[in-house]
Design a protein around this motif. Structure first.
Motif, PDB file in Angstrom:
ATOM      1  N   LEU A  25      12.129 -16.859  -9.324  1.00 52.96           N
ATOM      2  CA  LEU A  25      12.539 -15.534  -8.905  1.00 52.96           C
ATOM      3  C   LEU A  25      12.241 -15.251  -7.439  1.00 52.96           C
ATOM      4  CD1 LEU A  25      11.188 -13.516 -11.974  1.00 52.96           C
ATOM      5  CD2 LEU A  25      13.397 -14.653 -11.712  1.00 52.96           C
ATOM      6  N   HIS A  26      13.233 -14.659  -6.760  1.00 54.72           N
ATOM      7  CA  HIS A  26      13.024 -14.050  -5.461  1.00 54.72           C
ATOM      8  C   HIS A  26      12.483 -12.625  -5.676  1.00 54.72           C
ATOM      9  CE1 HIS A  26      14.929 -17.224  -3.151  1.00 54.72           C
ATOM     10  NE2 HIS A  26      15.959 -17.230  -3.999  1.00 54.72           N
ATOM     11  N   ALA A  27      12.072 -11.979  -4.618  1.00 49.62           N
ATOM     12  CA  ALA A  27      11.525 -10.623  -4.714  1.00 49.62           C
ATOM     13  C   ALA A  27      12.519  -9.688  -5.405  1.00 49.62           C
ATOM     14  CB  ALA A  27      11.180 -10.101  -3.322  1.00 49.62           C
ATOM     15  N   GLY A  28      12.024  -8.932  -6.379  1.00 50.45           N
ATOM     16  CA  GLY A  28      12.836  -7.956  -7.083  1.00 50.45           C
ATOM     17  C   GLY A  28      13.665  -8.508  -8.217  1.00 50.45           C
ATOM     18  N   GLN A  29      13.731  -9.823  -8.370  1.00 46.13           N
ATOM     19  CA  GLN A  29      14.535 -10.408  -9.443  1.00 46.13           C
ATOM     20  C   GLN A  29      13.784 -10.371 -10.780  1.00 46.13           C
ATOM     21  OE1 GLN A  29      15.647 -14.364  -7.943  1.00 46.13           O
ATOM     22  NE2 GLN A  29      17.755 -13.616  -7.783  1.00 46.13           N
ATOM     23  N   ARG A  30      14.559 -10.317 -11.845  1.00 54.60           N
ATOM     24  CA  ARG A  30      14.032 -10.392 -13.196  1.00 54.60           C
ATOM     25  C   ARG A  30      14.415 -11.732 -13.811  1.00 54.60           C
ATOM     26  NH1 ARG A  30      13.186  -5.093 -15.992  1.00 54.60           N
ATOM     27  NH2 ARG A  30      13.314  -3.451 -14.403  1.00 54.60           N
ATOM     28  N   GLY A  31      13.612 -12.181 -14.793  1.00 54.59           N
ATOM     29  CA  GLY A  31      13.923 -13.400 -15.510  1.00 54.59           C
ATOM     30  C   GLY A  31      15.052 -13.190 -16.500  1.00 54.59           C
ATOM     31  N   ALA A  32      15.439 -14.257 -17.166  1.00 54.64           N
ATOM     32  CA  ALA A  32      16.515 -14.177 -18.154  1.00 54.64           C
ATOM     33  C   ALA A  32      16.176 -13.206 -19.276  1.00 54.64           C
ATOM     34  CB  ALA A  32      16.796 -15.565 -18.723  1.00 54.64           C
ATOM     35  N   CYS A  33      14.901 -13.031 -19.565  1.00 57.08           N
ATOM     36  CA  CYS A  33      14.488 -12.095 -20.615  1.00 57.08           C
ATOM     37  C   CYS A  33      14.656 -10.647 -20.198  1.00 57.08           C
ATOM     38  CB  CYS A  33      13.037 -12.353 -20.996  1.00 57.08           C
ATOM     39  SG  CYS A  33      11.861 -12.019 -19.648  1.00 57.08           S
ATOM     40  N   PHE A  34      14.800 -10.395 -18.900  1.00 56.82           N
ATOM     41  CA  PHE A  34      15.005  -9.105 -18.259  1.00 56.82           C
ATOM     42  C   PHE A  34      13.727  -8.290 -18.117  1.00 56.82           C
ATOM     43  CE2 PHE A  34      16.589  -4.676 -17.855  1.00 56.82           C
ATOM     44  CZ  PHE A  34      17.335  -4.852 -16.697  1.00 56.82           C
ATOM     45  N   VAL A  35      12.656  -8.630 -18.792  1.00 58.85           N
ATOM     46  CA  VAL A  35      11.467  -7.777 -18.782  1.00 58.85           C
ATOM     47  C   VAL A  35      10.332  -8.350 -17.937  1.00 58.85           C
ATOM     48  CG1 VAL A  35      12.051  -6.826 -21.018  1.00 58.85           C
ATOM     49  CG2 VAL A  35      10.454  -8.750 -20.891  1.00 58.85           C
ATOM     50  N   ARG A  36      10.451  -9.606 -17.496  1.00 55.59           N
ATOM     51  CA  ARG A  36       9.461 -10.191 -16.602  1.00 55.59           C
ATOM     52  C   ARG A  36      10.093 -10.246 -15.211  1.00 55.59           C
ATOM     53  NH1 ARG A  36       5.802 -11.779 -20.362  1.00 55.59           N
ATOM     54  NH2 ARG A  36       4.431 -12.876 -18.917  1.00 55.59           N
ATOM     55  N   MET A  37       9.375  -9.691 -14.241  1.00 61.16           N
ATOM     56  CA  MET A  37       9.988  -9.386 -12.951  1.00 61.16           C
ATOM     57  C   MET A  37       9.036  -9.770 -11.814  1.00 61.16           C
ATOM     58  SD  MET A  37      11.141  -5.579 -11.693  1.00 61.16           S
ATOM     59  CE  MET A  37      11.686  -5.248 -10.023  1.00 61.16           C
ATOM     60  N   ARG A  38       9.615 -10.202 -10.710  1.00 60.17           N
ATOM     61  CA  ARG A  38       8.812 -10.428  -9.510  1.00 60.17           C
ATOM     62  C   ARG A  38       8.694  -9.122  -8.728  1.00 60.17           C
ATOM     63  NH1 ARG A  38       9.397 -14.904  -4.634  1.00 60.17           N
ATOM     64  NH2 ARG A  38       7.804 -13.948  -3.281  1.00 60.17           N
ATOM     65  N   GLU A  39       7.467  -8.722  -8.458  1.00 57.35           N
ATOM     66  CA  GLU A  39       7.179  -7.558  -7.633  1.00 57.35           C
ATOM     67  C   GLU A  39       6.285  -8.024  -6.495  1.00 57.35           C
ATOM     68  OE1 GLU A  39       5.898  -3.203  -8.876  1.00 57.35           O
ATOM     69  OE2 GLU A  39       4.135  -4.496  -8.649  1.00 57.35           O
ATOM     70  N   GLY A  40       6.820  -8.086  -5.303  1.00 56.96           N
ATOM     71  CA  GLY A  40       6.061  -8.616  -4.173  1.00 56.96           C
ATOM     72  C   GLY A  40       5.722 -10.077  -4.412  1.00 56.96           C
ATOM     73  N   ASP A  41       4.442 -10.385  -4.356  1.00 57.94           N
ATOM     74  CA  ASP A  41       3.993 -11.755  -4.550  1.00 57.94           C
ATOM     75  C   ASP A  41       3.319 -11.949  -5.898  1.00 57.94           C
ATOM     76  OD1 ASP A  41       4.942 -12.693  -2.115  1.00 57.94           O
ATOM     77  OD2 ASP A  41       3.151 -11.991  -1.045  1.00 57.94           O
ATOM     78  N   ARG A  42       3.753 -11.208  -6.895  1.00 53.89           N
ATOM     79  CA  ARG A  42       3.206 -11.371  -8.241  1.00 53.89           C
ATOM     80  C   ARG A  42       4.311 -11.177  -9.269  1.00 53.89           C
ATOM     81  NH1 ARG A  42       0.065  -5.868 -10.176  1.00 53.89           N
ATOM     82  NH2 ARG A  42       1.709  -4.385  -9.605  1.00 53.89           N
ATOM     83  N   MET A  43       4.031 -11.602 -10.486  1.00 54.69           N
ATOM     84  CA  MET A  43       4.930 -11.407 -11.616  1.00 54.69           C
ATOM     85  C   MET A  43       4.371 -10.260 -12.451  1.00 54.69           C
ATOM     86  SD  MET A  43       7.720 -13.271 -12.611  1.00 54.69           S
ATOM     87  CE  MET A  43       7.358 -15.017 -12.442  1.00 54.69           C
TER      88      MET A  43
END
Length: 362
Positions: A34-52
């Motif tokens: 994931l790039h910043a702001g992207q969500r995974g295929a599950c839609f509920v796990r997301m990159r926020e800044g430098d963390r998941m």
């Protein structure tokens, strides 16, 4: 980890940074990067800044008290009640999903009920539920929330049940199932082609989960296969599945064959006839499995637990209601003293077929 006030930004486990600057999720074999702001295929796990982060921590699509047989678990405290809930999203893309309105929802972040792990555990205990089930959508994708709920439940003497497709990486699998008492694992088919075409995933990680549960944990688990006409219901595939279960897991893992009904992206496939389930059950029994059931159809024999030694009927069910219970208090057959695999109380529960929606405060 415990509950936090900023549940929308709950820190996720199981991820790492990769050389190109993306963050890779290590929860399941999808390995979303994931790039910043992207969500995974599950839609509920997301990159926020430098963390998941996990965006659905503390949120639910609703709570219901169900019979444990609805999960389905036939050998786990029969007749008991279970507090059931899920969140939103899924890490599989099943074209035949029977809960697609929940698993594929992208609007529920603002619609879901909120409840802390402690509130859920308290509600389960006060409602007389023996267990809490993570269900409706796959708890793998809200594992942090489920694990915290499990800790709160165990502190109150309430057990936990995962209803899952079993699609996880090994490290996450070990941490997750260390908190679970029971599971029902969907073995959706016995071909990788089916998994790839109809679920967007692969078979082997699910088989790995089943082998892990059987040989490295004390988790009680049962298997469910939804038989879809023309896709995974051939004699050859059911035979191959039965042989694998017998060889790798042994004869005592209960297997449920359940009926498909047209839904989601497969509305033109006919519903599974009862005769298909009865045929599949006979194949599995003929290959040595001791406890094989039929679901989503009315079939007295396919609902009944028989002693694998003397073949006497021990637990008779009418849909999700215990109609007759003949097990001894120690879980043995009263006719021949054979131990029946499972987790049993001295007496069966009498919750019946009820389904009771409840509200839980945050």
């Amino acid at each position: 980890m415990g509950a936090r006030d900023d549940i929308d930004a709950y820190p996720a486990r199981w991820w790492h940074a990769i050389e190109d600057g993306r963050l890779q999720c290590d929860l399941c074999p999808r390995d979303c990067k994931l790039h910043a702001g992207q969500r995974g295929a599950c839609f509920v796990r997301m990159r926020e800044g430098d963390r998941m982060i996990l965006t659905t921590y503390g949120r639910s699509s609703g709570f219901c008290i169900d019979p444990i047989e609805k999960k389905p678990l036939n050998h786990y405290y029969p007749g008991s009640s279970v507090l059931s809930f899920g969140t939103a999203g899924c890490n599989l893309a099943c074209k035949f999903c029977q809960n697609w309105d929940i698993s594929k929802s992208r609007d529920m972040d603002r619609l879901m009920d909120q409840a802390s792990p402690q509130a859920i555990a308290q509600a389960a205990a006060e409602s007389g539920c023996r267990s809490v089930a993570f269900t409706y959508n796959d708890p793998v994708i809200f594992a942090e929330y489920a694990m915290d709920v499990a800790d709160a439940c165990h502190a109150r003497g309430v057990q936990t049940v995962a209803v899952t497709a079993g699609y996880m990486h090994d490290q996450a699998r070990r941490e997750f199932y260390a908190k679970m008492d029971a599971a029902n694992v969907d073995l959706k088919a016995f071909s990788d082609d089916f998994y790839f075409r109809l679920t967007g995933s692969h078979l082997q990680p699910v088989l790995d989960t089943l082998v892990y549960l059987r040989h490295e944990t004390q988790v009680w688990f049962e298997i469910t296969t939804l038989l879809i006409p023309g896709h995974n219901d051939s004699d050859e595939e059911i035979t191959a599945m039965s042989r694998w279960i017998m060889r790798e897991l042994g004869p005592d893992v209960p297997l449920h064959f359940t009926a498909f009904h047209p839904d989601h992206k497969m509305p033109d496939v006919p519903a599974t006839p009862a005769s298909t389930l009865i045929r599949a059950r006979r194949i599995a029994l003929d290959h040595g499995l001791h406890y094989v059931y039929t679901g989503n159809v009315r079939n007295a024999e396919g609902d009944t637990t028989f002693c694998p030694h003397c073949r006497q009927s021990l637990i008779e069910r009418d849909w999700h209601r215990i109609a007759n219970y003949r097990l001894r208090p120690d879980g043995r057959c009263p006719h021949c003293d054979t131990a029946i695999a499972g987790r049993f109380a001295e007496q069966a529960g009498n919750f019946g077929r009820r389904r009771i929606p409840i509200a839980i405060g945050a």
